[in-house]
Design a protein around this motif. Structure first.
Motif, PDB file in Angstrom:
ATOM      1  N   SER A  49       0.845  -1.281  -0.114  1.00 26.02           N
ATOM      2  CA  SER A  49      -0.014   0.029   0.047  1.00 26.02           C
ATOM      3  C   SER A  49       0.764   1.061   0.214  1.00 26.02           C
ATOM      4  O   SER A  49       0.543   2.164  -0.728  1.00 26.02           O
ATOM      5  N   THR A  84      -8.530   6.145   2.153  1.00 24.74           N
ATOM      6  CA  THR A  84      -8.198   4.819   3.178  1.00 24.74           C
ATOM      7  C   THR A  84      -9.166   4.799   4.017  1.00 24.74           C
ATOM      8  O   THR A  84      -9.949   3.646   4.121  1.00 24.74           O
ATOM      9  N   ALA A 132      -7.549   0.113  -1.130  1.00 25.33           N
ATOM     10  CA  ALA A 132      -7.812  -0.057   0.391  1.00 25.33           C
ATOM     11  C   ALA A 132      -8.996  -0.912   0.608  1.00 25.33           C
ATOM     12  O   ALA A 132      -9.116  -1.744   1.534  1.00 25.33           O
ATOM     13  N   ILE A 145      -2.395   0.035   7.611  1.00 23.65           N
ATOM     14  CA  ILE A 145      -2.603   0.535   6.254  1.00 23.65           C
ATOM     15  C   ILE A 145      -2.385   2.066   6.094  1.00 23.65           C
ATOM     16  O   ILE A 145      -1.604   2.517   5.138  1.00 23.65           O
ATOM     17  N   ASN A 149       0.515   4.375   4.173  1.00 22.06           N
ATOM     18  CA  ASN A 149       0.083   5.485   3.418  1.00 22.06           C
ATOM     19  C   ASN A 149       0.656   6.917   3.893  1.00 22.06           C
ATOM     20  O   ASN A 149       1.098   7.759   2.915  1.00 22.06           O
TER      21      ASN A 149
END
Length: 458
Positions: A49, A84, A132, A145, A149
């Motif tokens: 990611s 996200t 996502a 995640i 990012n």
């Protein structure tokens, strides 16, 4: 010792002339750092990611002044967080997820007439949202995640802004030189070719360079400096009109002596332009027709370059060039909202396509079905049917070549070497993506990168 000296000399020469870190390095390093850091911590999904986010944000910061980069990347970082969060918020509701995806598609379609770095806001939002959604659906942690990012966004900002104190002003100089050289090369091309395609390529490169310089001037804090750039650019744009007139004149049935004399004038003028000298070359008259027309063009061209004929920038012919991003965004978006605009048609095309891909994924319970939506989103970036078809075929070839390459890597390369192979592949991808070569191999190497990272994840 000789090798060290040679490398030092090369670096010194690059540093003295450079305006920025090469894009292949500036974009690749944040990608690899994000992937490597979270992969080493055992969060491979987060590493992927972060790699994707770094790529998306890195390509958005190209050819922009440092202050504008800071603004654009800051907004992009916020968009990354929003995309996200939204994906993890709606992923467990199929209908809500599909409606959100189609809404993003419509918004991106309506932004398809925006300036490139503004249009990428919608593209990045949709891309990160689709990725996502997949990470959320397979049970990955939202916190990890999101951290990946944000970390990738910070890395891109660091690599894109780190040379701000050292190279401030050099990008402007590079843009200015590029525009000057583009005009000179275009004029010089008249001597060597009557091929309309070649002349059109030179002409298009000049106008694209002029666009870049104009956009750059909108972000300069010094008003006096910005006005000076606009005056000079206005001069070059008027000179370009006279070059178009010379193109037209050369398409006439000119006498051979007239053509030779005109080519001689172009040769001498190009030499003086390259040396930043006033144009003193003269065009000798003769008794043949079209000579007065050519002389009139040449004299106007010389006066435009030799004398300060612009006391203030005349934006009447180029109002779009010199408007700020916010004004351009509002104007373009209002145009897109008009009934029967091509942006609405483009938005509808993307929305329907993504809705169908979402339905097929859910109806057949396809594993890794997000790739279908992602592929459709990438391919449908343009409203031109010819370009869309070209992208479809590139994507098809890319899928085949990427799959074969990844199959070979998986079954013949030891697992502990895959991360190194991915790093090398990503570097080559970015390097090729930022050159003209990417037009023919874009699909294959783009898919190659994602196949590699996907298989590492598995």
């Amino acid at each position: 010792m000789m090798k060290i000296t040679t490398l030092t000399t090369m670096f010194s020469r690059w540093f003295s002339n450079a305006a920025d870190i090469p894009d292949s390095i500036r974009i690749t390093l944040p990608m690899l750092v994000s992937l490597g850091m979270f992969y080493s911590l055992g969060f491979t999904s987060a590493g992927i990611s972060g790699l994707i986010t770094a790529w998306l944000l890195g390509t958005q910061a190209r050819s922009l002044p440092y202050l504008k980069r800071l603004q654009i990347l800051s907004i992009s970082a916020v968009i990354t967080v929003m995309a996200t969060y939204l994906a993890f918020l709606v992923f467990d509701n199929m209908w809500l997820s599909a409606i959100t995806l189609c809404s993003i598609a419509i918004l991106y379609g309506l932004m398809s007439n925006q300036r490139p770095h503004i249009r990428l806001f919608g593209y990045n939002f949709g891309f990160i949202y689709i990725m996502a959604i997949h990470f959320a659906a397979v049970g990955d942690s939202f916190t990890i995640i999101l951290m990946a990012n944000i970390f990738a966004a910070l890395c891109v900002m660091l690599s894109s802004l780190i040379l701000w104190p050292f190279f401030n002003g050099r990008i402007l100089q590079q843009h200015t030189v590029t525009v000057d050289n583009a005009l000179t090369d275009w004029l010089n091309e008249l001597r060597f070719s009557d091929n309309e395609a070649q002349l059109a390529a030179k002409r298009q490169f000049f106008y694209q360079s002029a666009h870049n310089l104009a956009y750059y001037s909108n972000s300069i804090s010094s008003s006096k400096r910005a006005i000076k750039i606009k005056i000079e650019l206005q001069r070059l744009l008027e000179m370009s009109e006279y070059i178009i007139c010379l193109e037209r004149a050369l398409s006439f049935d000119l006498h051979q002596s007239t053509r030779i004399r005109l080519f001689k004038w172009i040769e001498l003028t190009v030499e003086q332009l390259k040396n930043n000298q006033q144009i003193t070359a003269t065009f000798a008259t003769n008794e043949y027709k079209n000579t007065p027309y050519i002389i009139d063009i040449i004299e106007k061209f010389k006066r435009c370059y030799n004398f300060d004929t612009f006391s203030s920038p005349d934006n009447s012919k180029n109002i779009y060039l010199f408007t700020s991003d916010s004004a351009a965004f509002i104007g373009d978006f209002c145009q897109a909202l008009k009934f029967n605009s091509k942006e609405w048609r483009h938005a509808g095309k993307i929305a329907v396509t993504l809705a169908v891909t979402q339905f097929l994924t859910e109806f057949y319970h396809l594993p890794q079905g997000y790739w279908i939506s992602l592929t459709a989103f990438i391919v449908l970036l343009t409203s031109s049917m010819a370009v869309t078809n070209h992208r479809i075929w590139n994507r098809f070839y890319g899928t085949a070549l990427g799959g074969i390459y990844c199959f070979v890597c998986l079954y013949f390369i030891p697992p502990q070497h895959l991360i190194l192979l991915t790093s090398i592949s990503v570097f080559l991808l970015i390097w090729l993506l930022l050159t003209k070569t990417y037009q023919s191999i874009y699909g294959s190497f783009l898919y190659l990168k994602f196949c590699l990272t996907y298989y590492i994840r598995c």
